[in-house]
Scaffold this motif. Structure first.
Motif, PDB file in Angstrom:
ATOM      1  N   ALA A  25       0.832  -1.205   0.000  1.00 54.23           N
ATOM      2  CA  ALA A  25       0.000   0.000   0.000  1.00 54.23           C
ATOM      3  C   ALA A  25       0.864   1.252   0.000  1.00 54.23           C
ATOM      4  O   ALA A  25       0.454   2.303  -0.501  1.00 54.23           O
ATOM      5  N   ILE A  26       2.080   1.161   0.552  1.00 56.43           N
ATOM      6  CA  ILE A  26       2.962   2.332   0.597  1.00 56.43           C
ATOM      7  C   ILE A  26       3.850   2.400  -0.646  1.00 56.43           C
ATOM      8  O   ILE A  26       3.982   3.445  -1.267  1.00 56.43           O
ATOM      9  N   THR A  27       4.444   1.254  -1.020  1.00 51.01           N
ATOM     10  CA  THR A  27       5.363   1.295  -2.158  1.00 51.01           C
ATOM     11  C   THR A  27       4.637   1.124  -3.486  1.00 51.01           C
ATOM     12  O   THR A  27       5.269   1.174  -4.534  1.00 51.01           O
ATOM     13  N   GLY A  28       3.333   0.902  -3.449  1.00 47.12           N
ATOM     14  CA  GLY A  28       2.608   0.786  -4.706  1.00 47.12           C
ATOM     15  C   GLY A  28       2.879  -0.502  -5.421  1.00 47.12           C
ATOM     16  O   GLY A  28       3.266  -0.511  -6.586  1.00 47.12           O
ATOM     17  N   GLY A  29       2.675  -1.615  -4.743  1.00 44.72           N
ATOM     18  CA  GLY A  29       2.795  -2.897  -5.409  1.00 44.72           C
ATOM     19  C   GLY A  29       1.793  -3.865  -4.838  1.00 44.72           C
ATOM     20  O   GLY A  29       1.467  -3.803  -3.657  1.00 44.72           O
ATOM     21  N   GLY A  30       1.278  -4.739  -5.686  1.00 47.71           N
ATOM     22  CA  GLY A  30       0.457  -5.827  -5.193  1.00 47.71           C
ATOM     23  C   GLY A  30      -0.938  -5.429  -4.790  1.00 47.71           C
ATOM     24  O   GLY A  30      -1.426  -4.350  -5.106  1.00 47.71           O
ATOM     25  N   ILE A  31      -1.573  -6.313  -4.041  1.00 54.35           N
ATOM     26  CA  ILE A  31      -2.980  -6.169  -3.708  1.00 54.35           C
ATOM     27  C   ILE A  31      -3.200  -4.998  -2.746  1.00 54.35           C
ATOM     28  O   ILE A  31      -4.271  -4.391  -2.728  1.00 54.35           O
ATOM     29  N   GLY A  32      -2.164  -4.651  -1.965  1.00 53.30           N
ATOM     30  CA  GLY A  32      -2.303  -3.519  -1.053  1.00 53.30           C
ATOM     31  C   GLY A  32      -2.606  -2.243  -1.806  1.00 53.30           C
ATOM     32  O   GLY A  32      -3.428  -1.419  -1.380  1.00 53.30           O
ATOM     33  N   LEU A  33      -1.948  -2.076  -2.963  1.00 54.03           N
ATOM     34  CA  LEU A  33      -2.175  -0.882  -3.784  1.00 54.03           C
ATOM     35  C   LEU A  33      -3.607  -0.867  -4.309  1.00 54.03           C
ATOM     36  O   LEU A  33      -4.301   0.150  -4.216  1.00 54.03           O
ATOM     37  N   LEU A  34      -4.064  -2.000  -4.854  1.00 59.41           N
ATOM     38  CA  LEU A  34      -5.434  -2.066  -5.376  1.00 59.41           C
ATOM     39  C   LEU A  34      -6.434  -1.748  -4.280  1.00 59.41           C
ATOM     40  O   LEU A  34      -7.408  -1.026  -4.500  1.00 59.41           O
ATOM     41  N   LEU A  35      -6.172  -2.290  -3.105  1.00 57.94           N
ATOM     42  CA  LEU A  35      -7.082  -2.069  -1.981  1.00 57.94           C
ATOM     43  C   LEU A  35      -7.180  -0.584  -1.654  1.00 57.94           C
ATOM     44  O   LEU A  35      -8.279  -0.032  -1.533  1.00 57.94           O
ATOM     45  N   THR A  36      -6.037   0.072  -1.527  1.00 60.91           N
ATOM     46  CA  THR A  36      -6.093   1.506  -1.177  1.00 60.91           C
ATOM     47  C   THR A  36      -6.730   2.305  -2.302  1.00 60.91           C
ATOM     48  O   THR A  36      -7.497   3.232  -2.044  1.00 60.91           O
ATOM     49  N   GLN A  37      -6.441   1.933  -3.560  1.00 60.57           N
ATOM     50  CA  GLN A  37      -7.050   2.668  -4.669  1.00 60.57           C
ATOM     51  C   GLN A  37      -8.562   2.530  -4.646  1.00 60.57           C
ATOM     52  O   GLN A  37      -9.294   3.503  -4.825  1.00 60.57           O
ATOM     53  N   ALA A  38      -9.046   1.302  -4.417  1.00 63.01           N
ATOM     54  CA  ALA A  38     -10.495   1.087  -4.390  1.00 63.01           C
ATOM     55  C   ALA A  38     -11.120   1.824  -3.215  1.00 63.01           C
ATOM     56  O   ALA A  38     -12.251   2.296  -3.294  1.00 63.01           O
TER      57      ALA A  38
END
Lengths: 440, 292
Positions: free
Chosen positions: A384-397
C-alpha cells in the motif's frame, strides 16, 4: 519484629504473601481499567462517536452486498443512459436498457413496489408516483432551476429539496434532479457483472448454459471473457495477489540467504572474536530496529515505486530478525556431532556441512516458513505504501469510496491468500518436524 | 540356503539400495535447489520489471536519501531537541495504540483460546468453530480493517487500535491455545470436584499454570504491534506514522523533522525490543530463580 516463635514467623510470612497476592489480584486489573479510562480520553472516543458517520457505514454495508443501476438523463441533450454502477464499462448499449425501463419519448422506470418514475419529453419533466403519498412532478429549466410540485403542503423528511436540487430517497430507490441531470438509482442484491460484462456473449446466461458452452468447446473463450472482465479486472487482481506473495517470498528467502552466513559470525561457538560477534549483533539490531516502515521510505527514494522496493524492505528488516534467530539456533547446536566429524579429520567447511547444517536445517526452515506467512500480511501493508500488489489495489479502491463491493472482493481474496499461505507453511513445517523426528 | 550367503547378499542389497536412496535424495535436493534458485531469480526479475526504478540504477542511491536527511538534520542540529519534544506526544499515541490493542487483543485471545482448547472448552462441540474464528481473525491484515474503519470513523488512533486488536486476538489466540494444550488438566478435575464453575476452574486451575507463557507471548506481540501501529499511521491512522508521512511529503526543508521522528521510532523500537526480550527471558527461564 521481636517475635522469635517459628510458627508466628511463618504465619507472618504467609500473611504477607497473601497480602501481596491480594494486592496483585486487584491491583493489576485496576491498573488496566485505569489505563483504559485514560485512553478513552486520550483517543477522544466521545468525540469520535459524534464524528462517526453512520451514513458512510450504511452506504458501505449496502454496497457490499448490492449494486445499483443508474438511469441518467442529461438535461441538456435529453439523452437517457442506463449504466450499472454508473460506470462507463457497465453501460448498456445505446437504445437498450434493463427490462424494468421502457425507453422512448417518455421513459418509464418501474422501481417495483408500485413506485413509478417517468421522464417526460417536454421541459425535462419528471414525475414520481410514490404509493401512499401521491404523484410529485418536476420540471427543470436553466433559468428557474428545479420547479417542484408535491401532493402535500408539508414536504416529508425523505425528500431533500432546494431551489437547484432535489433528492428523494425511498426504499425502492433514489431520484436526484439537478439542472444538469436527472438520475434514478435502483438497488439490486448481488455483485453484477462479476463473471461477464454486458458486451460479453455470455452475459445473462444461466450457470447451466454457460457450463454447456464450456463443455462444448468454448472453455478458452469463456475463461478469457472472465479473465479479461473490464469491470472487475480479475486479471489485474490475481496478478496483484501474485505480486504480494512474490514480495513476501523474495523478501523472506532473500533475508534467509543473506543472514545465514552472518549468523555464524554472531554465534558464540563459531565466532571466537568478541568484537566480530558484537559488531554483527549490533548490525542485526540496527536492521531490525530501523523498522520496515523506515526502510520502505528510504528504499522507495532509491528504487522507485513497485514490488521490488517492497521485497527489499522486507528483506532488510528480516535479515536482522533472522540473523538474531539463526545465531541463537546455532548457539544451541550439539557439539558432540561436530566433534565426531572432527575426529575423522574433516576440514572446517566439512564440519559445518555435515556436523552443523543437518542439525539446524529443520529449525531454520521452520522459522523461515513461519515468517513467510507473516510477511504475506506485511507485504500487503508495504504494498500500500510502495505501490505494489494487492495492497495498492485495496487503497485505490478505498480512495474512490464507492466501489465497496470491489473492496470486499479484495478483502476476501487477501484473507484467503493469507490462509492458504498459513496452511502451506504449517503443512511444510509439520512435515519438516515429523520428518526430522523420524530420522532420529 | 545357508545363512552366510543370505547375509552377505542382504548386505549387498542394503548397500545398493542405500546408495540408490542417497542418490535419489541428492537428486531431489538438487532439483529442489534448482527450482528454488529459478524462482528467486525469476521473481527478482519480474519484481524489477514491474518496479518504478531498476535495482542497479538505484543501488548507488540507497544512501542518498539518508545522507540528505542527515545533512539537513545536522545543519539544523540546534532544532533537533525541540523536534524531539514536539513529536513526543505523537510517539506516545503510537505506543498507546499498540498497548491498548495488545491488552484488548490479549483479553480476547485468552477467552477464545480457552474456548478452543480441548479439555478446557466451555462448549466442547464448538471448539472447531472457535478455532476457525481464530484462523480468520489471524488472517486479516491490520490495514484492511484500518482502512475500512477510517472511512467510517474518520482518521485517528481508534481505527488503528481496533484493527490491530482484531488481528492480535487471532495471533495470540493461536499461541495461547498451544500453551493451554500443555497445561496439566488435573487441577481442573480437582476444582470441578469441589463444585467450581467454568470461570472459577479457568482462573484458579489454568491461569496460574500458563500465565508466564501468556505474558511472554503478549510482550512479543506488543513489540510487533508498535511497528504495526507506526506503519498504520502512515496510511491514515494517527500517531507518529501520520506525522512522518506529512513531513516526508513536504520533502526537503522538513528533513530535520523526519530525522527527529526516525530517531524517536528507532529508539522506541530498540528499547521495547530489548525490554521485551529481557522480560521474556526472565519469565520463561528465570521463574525458578526468581522465587529463590
Amino acid at each position: 519484629m521481636t517475635m522469635m516463635d517459628l510458627n508466628a514467623d511463618l504465619r507472618d510470612q504467609a500473611n504477607r504473601l497473601f497480602r501481596r497476592k491480594r494486592l496483585l489480584a486487584f491491583g493489576i486489573p485496576g491498573l488496566v481499567l485505569l489505563y483504559f479510562a485514560y485512553v478513552v480520553f486520550a483517543f477522544d472516543i466521545p468525540g469520535l462517536i459524534q464524528r462517526a458517520s453512520a451514513d458512510n457505514a450504511r452506504a458501505l454495508v449496502a454496497d457490499v452486498y448490492s449494486h445499483k443501476v443508474h438511469i441518467t438523463r442529461d438535461n441538456r441533450s435529453g439523452d437517457v443512459i442506463a449504466a450499472i454502477e454508473g460506470e462507463k464499462k457497465g453501460r448498456y448499449p445505446n437504445g437498450e436498457a434493463p427490462a424494468w425501463v421502457t425507453l422512448g419519448d417518455t421513459t418509464v422506470i418501474d422501481l417495483g413496489k408500485g413506485h413509478v418514475i417517468t421522464y417526460l419529453p417536454t421541459d425535462n419533466g419528471v414525475t414520481y408516483d410514490v404509493p401512499g403519498y401521491g404523484v410529485m412532478s418536476f420540471t427543470v429549466s436553466r433559468s428557474k432551476g428545479v420547479v417542484q410540485s408535491y401532493p402535500s403542503d408539508e414536504i416529508p423528511t425523505w425528500i431533500n429539496a432546494s431551489k437547484n436540487r432535489v433528492a428523494i430517497t425511498t426504499d425502492a430507490g433514489r431520484l436526484t434532479i439537478t439542472r444538469n441531470r436527472t438520475e434514478v438509482f435502483r438497488y439490486f442484491t448481488g455483485w453484477e457483472l462479476f463473471f461477464f460484462t454486458l458486451d460479453s456473449p455470455y452475459h445473462g446466461l444461466g450457470f447451466g448454459e454457460v457450463a454447456r458452452h464450456f463443455l462444448g468447446g468454448e472453455a478458452g473463450a469463456i475463461l478469457s471473457e472472465f479473465w479479461n472482465n473490464k469491470m472487475w479486472l480479475h486479471k489485474d487482481v490475481y496478478w496483484a495477489i501474485g505480486e504480494t506473495v512474490m514480495m513476501a517470498f523474495l523478501g523472506t528467502f532473500g533475508a534467509a540467504i543473506i543472514s545465514l552466513p552472518l549468523a555464524f559470525l554472531a554465534a558464540k561457538n563459531f565466532s571466537p572474536l568478541v568484537a566480530v560477534r558484537f559488531g554483527t549483533r549490533r548490525v542485526f539490531d540496527f536492521f531490525r530496529g530501523v523498522d520496515a516502515l523506515i526502510w520502505t521510505i528510504i528504499l522507495t527514494r532509491a528504487f522507485g515505486l513497485g514490488p521490488l522496493t517492497g521485497a527489499l524492505a522486507i528483506l532488510i528488516t528480516d535479515t536482522g530478525t533472522f540473523g538474531k534467530l539463526f545465531s541463537e539456533a546455532l548457539e544451541n547446536v550439539d557439539e558432540k556431532q561436530v566433534e565426531g566429524i572432527r575426529s575423522t579429520g574433516a576440514k572446517p567447511l566439512q564440519r559445518y556441512r555435515i556436523g552443523v547444517v543437518p542439525q539446524i536445517t529443520p529449525v531454520l526452515l521452520s522459522q523461515i516458513l513461519y515468517y513467510l506467512e507473516s510477511n504475506t500480511r506485511s507485504a500487503t501493508i508495504i504494498g500500500a505504501i510502495t505501490g505494489g500488489g494487492i495492497g495498492l489495489l485495496l487503497t485505490q479502491a478505498m480512495i474512490t469510496q464507492k466501489d465497496w463491493e470491489e473492496v470486499t472482493y479484495y478483502i476476501v481474496l487477501i484473507v484467503l491468500m493469507v490462509m492458504v499461505m498459513d496452511w502451506i507453511s504449517g503443512a511444510l513445517r509439520r512435515r519438516l518436524i515429523s520428518g526430522h523426528d523420524g530420522k532420529i | 540356503m545357508s545363512d552366510n550367503t543370505a547375509g552377505s547378499l542382504r548386505i549387498g542389497e542394503v548397500q545398493s539400495s542405500y546408495m540408490a536412496q542417497a542418490r535419489r535424495r541428492r537428486l531431489y535436493s538438487g532439483i529442489m535447489l534448482a527450482i528454488f534458485v529459478l524462482l528467486m531469480v525469476a521473481g527478482f526479475q519480474t519484481a524489477e520489471d514491474r518496479n518504478g526504478g531498476s535495482f542497479l540504477g538505484g543501488i548507488d542511491n540507497v544512501f542518498d536519501y539518508p545522507a540528505e536527511v542527515i545533512a539537513e538534520a545536522a545543519s539544523k542540529a540546534s532544532e533537533l531537541p525541540g523536534h524531539l519534544v514536539h513529536f513526543f506526544p505523537a510517539l506516545i499515541e503510537t505506543i498507546n495504540i499498540a498497548a491498548v490493542s495488545t491488552l484488548i487483543g490479549a483479553l480476547g485471545a485468552i477467552l477464545l483460546s480457552l474456548l478452543a482448547t480441548r479439555g478446557m472448552a466451555r462448549y466442547p462441540r464448538l471448539i472447531g468453530v472457535f478455532r476457525r474464528v481464530l484462523d480468520i481473525m489471524r488472517a486479516v491484515p491490520e490495514i484492511v480493517i484500518a482502512l475500512v474503519l477510517i472511512f467510517i470513523l474518520g482518521g485517528g488512533p481508534v481505527p488503528a487500535m481496533i484493527a490491530i486488536a482484531f488481528h492480535t486476538v487471532g495471533a495470540l489466540g493461536k499461541l495461547f491455545s498451544e500453551v493451554n494444550e500443555n497445561a496439566d488438566l488435573k487441577p481442573l478435575d480437582g476444582l470441578a470436584s469441589v463444585g467450581a464453575n467454568w470461570s472459577q476452574r479457568m482462573i484458579l486451575g489454568v491461569v496460574p499454570q500458563v500465565a508466564p507463557n501468556w505474558l511472554s507471548y503478549a510482550l512479543l506481540r506488543f513489540e510487533i504491534n508498535i511497528r504495526a501501529s507506526a506503519i498504520l499511521g502512515f496510511v491514515g491512522a494517527g500517531g507518529l506514522g501520520h506525522e512522518l508521512k506529512v513531513s516526508i511529503q513536504w520533502g526537503q526543508g522538513k528533513y530535520d523533522e523526519a530525522a527527529a521522528m526516525f530517531i524517536l521510532l528507532f529508539l522506541t523500537i530498540v528499547f521495547f525490543d530489548q525490554l521485551s526480550s529481557y522480560a521474556r527471558d526472565k519469565l520463561v527461564h528465570g521463574s525458578n530463580a526468581g522465587s529463590h
